[in-house]
Every structure is written in structure tokens, then in C-alpha cells.
Design a protein around this motif. Structure first.
Motif, mmCIF file in Angstrom:
data_model
loop_
_atom_site.group_PDB
_atom_site.id
_atom_site.type_symbol
_atom_site.label_atom_id
_atom_site.label_comp_id
_atom_site.label_asym_id
_atom_site.label_seq_id
_atom_site.Cartn_x
_atom_site.Cartn_y
_atom_site.Cartn_z
ATOM 1 N N GLY A 1 0.623 -1.139 -0.104
ATOM 2 C CA GLY A 1 -0.107 -0.487 -0.394
ATOM 3 C C GLY A 1 0.872 1.339 0.006
ATOM 4 N N TRP A 2 1.824 1.004 0.878
ATOM 5 C CA TRP A 2 3.079 2.387 1.184
ATOM 6 C C TRP A 2 4.010 1.994 0.651
ATOM 7 C CZ3 TRP A 2 -1.438 0.779 4.031
ATOM 8 C CH2 TRP A 2 -1.857 2.121 5.058
ATOM 9 N N GLY A 3 4.364 1.573 -0.329
ATOM 10 C CA GLY A 3 5.333 1.169 -0.911
ATOM 11 C C GLY A 3 5.944 2.068 -2.024
ATOM 12 N N TYR A 4 7.430 2.050 -2.670
ATOM 13 C CA TYR A 4 7.733 3.095 -3.864
ATOM 14 C C TYR A 4 7.137 2.105 -5.342
ATOM 15 C CZ TYR A 4 10.366 5.137 -0.073
ATOM 16 O OH TYR A 4 10.215 5.378 0.990
ATOM 17 N N GLN A 5 7.707 1.244 -5.759
ATOM 18 C CA GLN A 5 7.649 1.416 -7.527
ATOM 19 C C GLN A 5 6.950 -0.019 -6.723
ATOM 20 O OE1 GLN A 5 11.604 1.257 -5.992
ATOM 21 N NE2 GLN A 5 11.392 3.587 -7.010
ATOM 22 N N PRO A 6 6.423 0.063 -9.154
ATOM 23 C CA PRO A 6 5.752 -1.034 -9.100
ATOM 24 C C PRO A 6 6.088 -2.469 -8.584
ATOM 25 C CG PRO A 6 6.034 0.056 -11.369
ATOM 26 C CD PRO A 6 6.606 0.689 -10.005
ATOM 27 N N GLU A 7 7.695 -2.803 -8.539
ATOM 28 C CA GLU A 7 8.424 -3.962 -8.081
ATOM 29 C C GLU A 7 7.687 -4.402 -6.299
ATOM 30 O OE1 GLU A 7 10.041 -1.582 -9.299
ATOM 31 O OE2 GLU A 7 10.533 -2.362 -11.127
ATOM 32 N N ARG A 8 6.666 -3.392 -6.078
ATOM 33 C CA ARG A 8 6.556 -4.077 -4.673
ATOM 34 C C ARG A 8 5.571 -4.856 -4.020
ATOM 35 N NH1 ARG A 8 3.359 0.793 -5.532
ATOM 36 N NH2 ARG A 8 1.166 0.521 -5.309
ATOM 37 N N LEU A 9 5.441 -5.289 -5.343
ATOM 38 C CA LEU A 9 4.252 -6.441 -5.992
ATOM 39 C C LEU A 9 4.767 -7.648 -5.663
ATOM 40 C CD1 LEU A 9 2.159 -5.792 -8.376
ATOM 41 C CD2 LEU A 9 1.099 -5.528 -6.295
ATOM 42 N N MET A 10 5.958 -7.682 -6.297
ATOM 43 C CA MET A 10 7.239 -9.135 -6.599
ATOM 44 C C MET A 10 8.001 -9.272 -5.067
ATOM 45 S SD MET A 10 7.901 -11.659 -7.744
ATOM 46 C CE MET A 10 7.215 -11.042 -9.711
ATOM 47 N N SER A 11 8.156 -7.504 -3.962
ATOM 48 C CA SER A 11 8.729 -8.094 -3.234
ATOM 49 C C SER A 11 7.483 -9.277 -1.881
ATOM 50 C CB SER A 11 9.331 -6.757 -2.247
ATOM 51 O OG SER A 11 8.083 -6.110 -2.536
ATOM 52 N N GLY A 12 6.238 -7.842 -2.198
ATOM 53 C CA GLY A 12 5.619 -9.424 -1.519
ATOM 54 C C GLY A 12 5.220 -10.215 -1.520
ATOM 55 N N MET A 13 5.576 -10.911 -2.661
ATOM 56 C CA MET A 13 5.410 -12.059 -3.507
ATOM 57 C C MET A 13 6.889 -13.551 -2.283
ATOM 58 S SD MET A 13 2.687 -12.601 -4.559
ATOM 59 C CE MET A 13 2.700 -14.318 -5.085
ATOM 60 N N TYR A 14 7.580 -12.226 -2.457
ATOM 61 C CA TYR A 14 8.499 -12.665 -2.418
ATOM 62 C C TYR A 14 8.784 -12.966 -0.897
ATOM 63 C CZ TYR A 14 12.206 -13.100 -6.208
ATOM 64 O OH TYR A 14 13.242 -13.539 -6.859
ATOM 65 N N LEU A 15 8.174 -12.296 0.352
ATOM 66 C CA LEU A 15 8.433 -12.158 1.583
ATOM 67 C C LEU A 15 7.146 -13.417 2.036
ATOM 68 C CD1 LEU A 15 9.315 -11.120 4.172
ATOM 69 C CD2 LEU A 15 6.898 -9.688 3.583
ATOM 70 N N PHE A 16 6.311 -13.249 0.949
ATOM 71 C CA PHE A 16 5.209 -14.830 1.242
ATOM 72 C C PHE A 16 5.640 -15.835 1.287
ATOM 73 C CE2 PHE A 16 1.766 -16.983 -0.089
ATOM 74 C CZ PHE A 16 0.846 -17.023 0.921
ATOM 75 N N PHE A 17 5.951 -16.286 0.513
ATOM 76 C CA PHE A 17 6.292 -17.586 -0.497
ATOM 77 C C PHE A 17 7.711 -17.828 0.809
ATOM 78 C CE2 PHE A 17 3.743 -17.103 -3.708
ATOM 79 C CZ PHE A 17 3.208 -18.035 -4.536
ATOM 80 N N TYR A 18 8.684 -16.622 0.874
ATOM 81 C CA TYR A 18 9.692 -17.958 1.514
ATOM 82 C C TYR A 18 9.136 -17.484 3.483
ATOM 83 C CZ TYR A 18 13.857 -17.203 -0.361
ATOM 84 O OH TYR A 18 14.764 -16.741 -1.729
#
Length: 437
Positions: free
Chosen positions: A125-142
Motif C-alpha cells: 500500500g505504501w511502497g515506492y515502485q511497482p516491484e513492491r508486488l514481487m517483493s510481497g510475493m517473495y516475503l510471503f512464499f519464503y
């Protein structure tokens, strides 16, 4: 313990009243004073109520949680949707409070995993770039892949021993698979080298308060969980600790090299966290008094130092609109009032005296030399790399020629307050420790 917990719960409606933001931060400080008052009864589990309690391992981490939580309210100034933002910060604080004060393994596991939910909302919600979607997925799956086997093991432990309280659990298994399941989930949260790829992604895309809570508190959940698991079964740690020790020694050095090729401030600070957490794992795996104490103190020192670095990096980003080293040159000319605090934070990040990091790394050095004599050479290399990337972080951004010699900016009093509240504990906690010794 429930009085603290209910105090925090009943503060949640204040998040949605815009005139109560100052009162919210004062309430955090009141809770911090309440917890400091509880210090007399934390040698063993005290203030027990509803499966929550305090002991010496959880006490200082809870103090750190409320300290960083109060500083997060300062970082929220200027962001959009402040009410929802503060509500998510409250959810994070509540889940961390439950995690650090749980007497029950299942309680700790649920709060351990629930931290992921508000953190992902913060990043998305408050991230900077569109890549925040991928970073959220990394965090979730790890988190999901490492933690689901632990849930099965917890249910098996409850079936076998009819209890999940830390005082009653003593595992007798000698299987490496059990050791791997119990340790892996906490190594991901540390994160240990080879399991760290989610951390730079999450840090770079998170807002400043998300980075502060990631660096200051999220990495400490892994350390706290490892402390609790060590008490459940010591034999397997004595048997297999050399595996994690080896990964951490080599990984801390390699991550130091990775830091030197970074072009983004937040990325470099995130990778430096991986290097420091490697030292924490090295100290814990020795299973000695000095290693344990040094690792615990380094977690506290890193919580303040890394959180302050992320806050300063965001402060520079709000003025120059870039986190790149290639664009942020000569900031000593552009924003001279920040050069001293930036230098102090970078110095403490490389463990210069009289910081808490220096004392803790000295204790870790003593313990790892008793564990493996050749680790002295590796520790010297790791410390040298820490000094290199901390110097790189300061010199590349503040030295050189600024692209516009007629621009100038000052730091506000509120920003000075937030930065110095990160610095003061790093200097005064070692003084307190030396007075006790």
C-alpha cells in the motif's frame, strides 16, 4: 502482562482520530515506562497472565519494540492515509508483543506468522515502485514454505508431550530433519545467507516505517525464536551447530562483498543487516555465555543502528528524490546539518567504540575463537568488509561535488529528535552494561 496488552488494544480506536496522533506516541512512551518498571521480576518468567509473561530474553526486545514503534510515528509525518498507516503499525506492535511474551509455542508461532500480514499491506500500500508486488510475493512464499513444516511439528509435539509450554518441552529426537524444521523458519527470518533474498526486495520497496520495523524488529523475531528453540533441545544444537556456523561465516564475508557493488542506499543497508545477522548466528551457535550475550546485545544494537540508517536514507530521499549513489553526491554541501549524524550511524554500523555493536562483536569474537580457532581470520575479514561498506556508504553520498551548488536544505527538529533517539541508546546501553559488570 495483560494490562500492557489491553492498554495497546484499547489504543487502536485512537488511530482513526486525526487529532490523537501526538497522544498515540505519548501512549507508546507510557507503555515503555510501564515495562521498564517491571524490570525487577524478569530473571525468570514473571507477570504471567493468560499464557503471556516476561523473562530476561523477552524483556529488552519488548522495550525495543515500543521504542522503535514510537519512532515510527515520527516517520509517518507527510504520508497519505495516516489513520490506516498507524493502525497497521499498531497491529505489528501487538503481534510483536504477543510473540516476545508468549509462554506457549503455538502462541508464538501464530503471532510470528501474523506479523507477515500487516507488513505485506504496508509494502503493497505504501511502497515506492511497482516491484513492491514481487517483493510481497517473495516475503510471503519464503515465510510460508519454511513455516508450514514447523506447524506440523508443533502439532506432533502437542500430541506427544500434551503440552506446548516452553518450560515443559524437552525434545529427545536425534533426527536432523527435526532440527532442520525447527531452525529453518527462524533462519529465514534472520535471514541467514542463502535465505536472504527476500530481505533486500522487501526493504527497498517498503516505506520508511516498514524498513524501520523490518530492520529493528522483524530480524529479531528470528533470534528470539532461536533462543527459545535452543532451550527445548540442546543436544541437536551441540551436534549440528557447525553447519549454521559455517554458512554464517562464509555468508557474512560474501554479503560484505555484495554491499560494495550496490548502487542503492537502502539496498546496501539491507545487505549490511544480513552480514550483521550472520555474526549473531555465529555467536549463538557457539552455545557459550559470551557468544549468547554478545549475539543478544548485537541484536539490540543493530535494531537501533539499522533503523536509524533507514530513517536517514529516507530523509535524504525526500529531499533529492533519489536513493542512488550515482546521483546523491556531495550532500555535505547540500544538507550539512545531517553529515555528523550520518557519520555516527555509519561508524556505529562498522562497530566503532563506544557503541553497543563494538562490545557485542568483541564478545562474539571471544566465543567463536573458543569454538574454532581459525575463525579469527574470518572474523577479521568480515569486520574489514563491514568497515569498507560503511565507509563507502558515507563517503560516496556526502563527499564529492553536488550537481547544483546553489541548493541547500536543513533538517527539522523532529527529524533530529528521531535520529538522536536511535543514537542515544547505542552509547548509553554499553555504559549501563559496564556498570553492571
Amino acid at each position: 502482562m495483560m494490562k500492557v496488552f489491553m492498554y495497546v488494544i484499547l489504543m487502536i480506536p485512537m488511530c482513526f482520530i486525526m487529532t490523537c496522533m501526538t497522544m498515540l506516541q505519548l501512549s507508546y512512551l507510557v507503555i515503555l515506562l510501564m515495562i521498564i518498571y517491571m524490570m525487577n521480576c524478569v530473571e525468570f518468567f514473571g507477570f504471567i497472565s493468560y499464557n503471556l509473561g516476561l523473562d530476561v530474553y523477552s524483556y529488552y526486545l519488548i522495550c525495543l519494540s515500543f521504542m522503535i514503534g514510537s519512532l515510527m510515528f515520527i516517520s509517518m509525518i507527510g504520508c497519505y492515509s495516516v489513520s490506516m498507516f498507524s493502525f497497521l503499525n499498531f497491529l505489528l506492535t501487538i503481534s510483536l508483543l504477543i510473540n516476545f511474551s508468549s509462554l506457549n509455542f503455538l502462541y508464538m508461532y501464530i503471532s510470528f506468522e501474523f506479523v507477515l500480514v500487516p507488513l505485506m499491506v504496508l509494502i503493497l500500500g505504501w511502497g515506492y515502485q511497482p516491484e513492491r508486488l514481487m517483493s510481497g510475493m517473495y516475503l510471503f512464499f519464503y515465510t510460508a514454505f519454511a513455516s508450514l513444516p514447523l506447524l506440523i511439528l508443533i502439532l506432533y509435539m502437542n500430541y506427544t508431550y500434551n503440552s506446548l509450554f516452553f518450560d515443559y518441552l524437552i525434545l529427545e529426537s536425534k533426527m536432523f530433519v527435526v532440527h532442520l524444521i525447527l531452525v529453518l523458519v527462524f533462519m529465514v527470518k534472520f535471514p541467514m545467507y542463502l535465505m536472504h533474498y527476500w530481505l533486500p526486495k522487501a526493504h527497498v520497496q517498503a516505506p520508511v516505517s516498514g524498513s524501520m520495523i523490518l530492520a529493528g524488529l522483524m530480524l529479531k523475531i528470528g533470534g528470539y525464536g532461536l533462543i527459545r528453540v535452543m532451550m527445548i533441545y540442546e543436544y541437536l544444537f551441540i551436534e549440528y551447530s557447525y553447519i549454521w556456523f559455517t554458512f554464517s561465516v562464509v555468508g557474512s564475508f560474501l554479503v560484505g562483498l555484495i554491499c560494495l557493488v550496490q548502487g542503492d542506499m537502502k539496498c546496501l543497508i539491507a545487505y549490511s543487516s544480513v552480514s550483521h545477522m550472520g555474526m549473531v548466528i555465529m555467536g549463538m551457535m557457539t552455545m557459550s555465555f559470551w557468544g549468547f550475550l554478545g549475539s543478544y546485545l548485537l541484536m539490540l544494537g543493530h535494531g537501533f543502528c539499522s533503523s536509524g540508517l533507514f530513517y536517514m536514507a529516507n530523509m535524504l530521499y525526500t529531499r533529492t528524490l533519489s536513493r542512488s549513489f550515482y546521483l546523491n553526491k556531495g550532500l555535505m554541501t547540500y544538507i550539512p546539518s545531517s553529515s555528523l549524524v550520518w557519520f555516527l550511524l555509519c561508524s556505529f554500523n562498522m562497530s566503532c567504540p563506544p557503541s553497543l555493536n563494538f562490545i557485542s562483536e568483541f564478545m562474539i569474537l571471544i566465543s567463536i575463537m573458543s569454538f574454532w580457532s581459525y575463525s579469527l581470520y574470518w572474523f577479521a575479514l568480515i569486520s574489514f568488509m563491514c568497515a569498507c561498506f560503511s565507509y563507502y556508504l558515507y563517503s560516496y553520498s556526502f563527499h564529492g561535488v553536488y550537481h547544483n551548488m546553489y541548493s541547500f536544505s536543513m533538517i527539522t527538529v523532529m527529524e533530529y529528535l528521531c535520529v538522536f533517539m536511535h543514537l542515544i541508546p547505542l552509547v548509553f546501553i554499553p555504559v549501563f552494561i559496564m556498570s553492571l559488570l
